[in-house]
Write a protein that holds these residues in place. Sequence first.
Motif, PDB file in Angstrom:
ATOM      1  N   THR A 132      -0.928   2.348 -15.671  1.00 30.93           N
ATOM      2  CA  THR A 132      -0.258   0.783 -15.720  1.00 30.93           C
ATOM      3  C   THR A 132       1.018   0.779 -15.571  1.00 30.93           C
ATOM      4  O   THR A 132       1.658  -0.249 -14.984  1.00 30.93           O
ATOM      5  N   TRP A 133       1.796   1.918 -15.537  1.00 31.06           N
ATOM      6  CA  TRP A 133       3.356   1.934 -15.053  1.00 31.06           C
ATOM      7  C   TRP A 133       3.406   1.645 -13.572  1.00 31.06           C
ATOM      8  O   TRP A 133       4.543   1.370 -13.254  1.00 31.06           O
ATOM      9  N   ASN A 134       2.403   1.863 -12.871  1.00 30.45           N
ATOM     10  CA  ASN A 134       2.739   2.150 -11.228  1.00 30.45           C
ATOM     11  C   ASN A 134       2.387   0.915 -10.838  1.00 30.45           C
ATOM     12  O   ASN A 134       1.602   0.356 -10.130  1.00 30.45           O
ATOM     13  N   ALA A 135       3.278  -0.058 -10.812  1.00 28.45           N
ATOM     14  CA  ALA A 135       3.403  -1.425 -10.213  1.00 28.45           C
ATOM     15  C   ALA A 135       3.098  -1.608  -8.816  1.00 28.45           C
ATOM     16  O   ALA A 135       2.511  -2.412  -8.362  1.00 28.45           O
ATOM     17  N   PRO A 136       3.664  -0.515  -8.077  1.00 36.08           N
ATOM     18  CA  PRO A 136       3.572  -0.853  -6.591  1.00 36.08           C
ATOM     19  C   PRO A 136       1.992  -0.377  -6.314  1.00 36.08           C
ATOM     20  O   PRO A 136       1.699  -1.122  -5.284  1.00 36.08           O
ATOM     21  N   SER A 137       1.536   0.448  -6.741  1.00 35.09           N
ATOM     22  CA  SER A 137       0.052   0.707  -6.666  1.00 35.09           C
ATOM     23  C   SER A 137      -0.913  -0.548  -6.989  1.00 35.09           C
ATOM     24  O   SER A 137      -1.800  -0.878  -6.361  1.00 35.09           O
ATOM     25  N   LEU A 138      -0.566  -1.044  -7.977  1.00 36.01           N
ATOM     26  CA  LEU A 138      -1.436  -2.039  -8.576  1.00 36.01           C
ATOM     27  C   LEU A 138      -1.376  -3.356  -7.572  1.00 36.01           C
ATOM     28  O   LEU A 138      -2.186  -3.942  -7.490  1.00 36.01           O
ATOM     29  N   ARG A 139      -0.032  -3.471  -6.910  1.00 37.68           N
ATOM     30  CA  ARG A 139       0.122  -4.454  -5.976  1.00 37.68           C
ATOM     31  C   ARG A 139      -0.783  -4.262  -4.896  1.00 37.68           C
ATOM     32  O   ARG A 139      -1.288  -5.161  -4.216  1.00 37.68           O
ATOM     33  N   VAL A 140      -0.885  -2.946  -4.231  1.00 39.57           N
ATOM     34  CA  VAL A 140      -1.376  -2.663  -3.262  1.00 39.57           C
ATOM     35  C   VAL A 140      -3.055  -3.068  -3.365  1.00 39.57           C
ATOM     36  O   VAL A 140      -3.640  -3.830  -2.796  1.00 39.57           O
ATOM     37  N   LEU A 141      -3.622  -2.493  -4.512  1.00 39.97           N
ATOM     38  CA  LEU A 141      -5.036  -2.792  -4.995  1.00 39.97           C
ATOM     39  C   LEU A 141      -5.069  -4.450  -5.044  1.00 39.97           C
ATOM     40  O   LEU A 141      -6.202  -5.006  -4.703  1.00 39.97           O
TER      41      LEU A 141
END
Length: 167
Positions: A132-141
Amino acid sequence: MSSYETMAFHLETERLILRPWAESDAAEFRDLLAERGTGTRTVEQARTAIAELLAATERTGIALLPVQRRDEGDFIGYCGLIIGRTTLEEPEIAYELSRRAHGQGYATEAAGAVVDAAAATGRTRLWSTVGTWNAPSLRVLEKLGFERDRVSMEENGEVAWLTRTLP
C-alpha cells in the motif's frame, strides 16, 4: 497444463519490447534486483533465477518477460504474469523497472501489453498485489482498470489486492 492458450512471449509496444529471458540478461537482472536494497545477488544467482523463470514459463504457459526500450535496446526491467499469491486461472500481473526508467510511463505501457496478452489466452480476470506504500505502482494499476478488492497484512506490511476483469 491449463485449458488456456499459451501467453505470447514476444510483445511490442510503441516504445518497448518484451521478450523471453536470455542468459545474457543476468547481470542487468542482478543490478535491478539490487535496487530493492535487500542485498546483492551474484550473476550466477541471477542466472539461476532466470532458469527458474524459464522453467515456470514452460510449466504454466505464462511468463514474466524482460522489458527493453525499443530504440535504445537496453534492459529496463520485467513485466508479465505469475502465479504469485493467486492461481494459474487468475494469475497476477507483476512488474519492476529500474529506477532510471521510472516516471516515463514505461510500466503502464508494458503492463497494458501484458493485460492484452492475458486476455488473448482466454482468461477472464487478473490480480495484482502491491504494498500500500507503493503509490506509483498503484497508479499504474488504476490506469489499467484494476480495482481494489481488499487489503491484507503481511510480514512486510499492508498489501493491496487489486483485480481486473478481462474482456
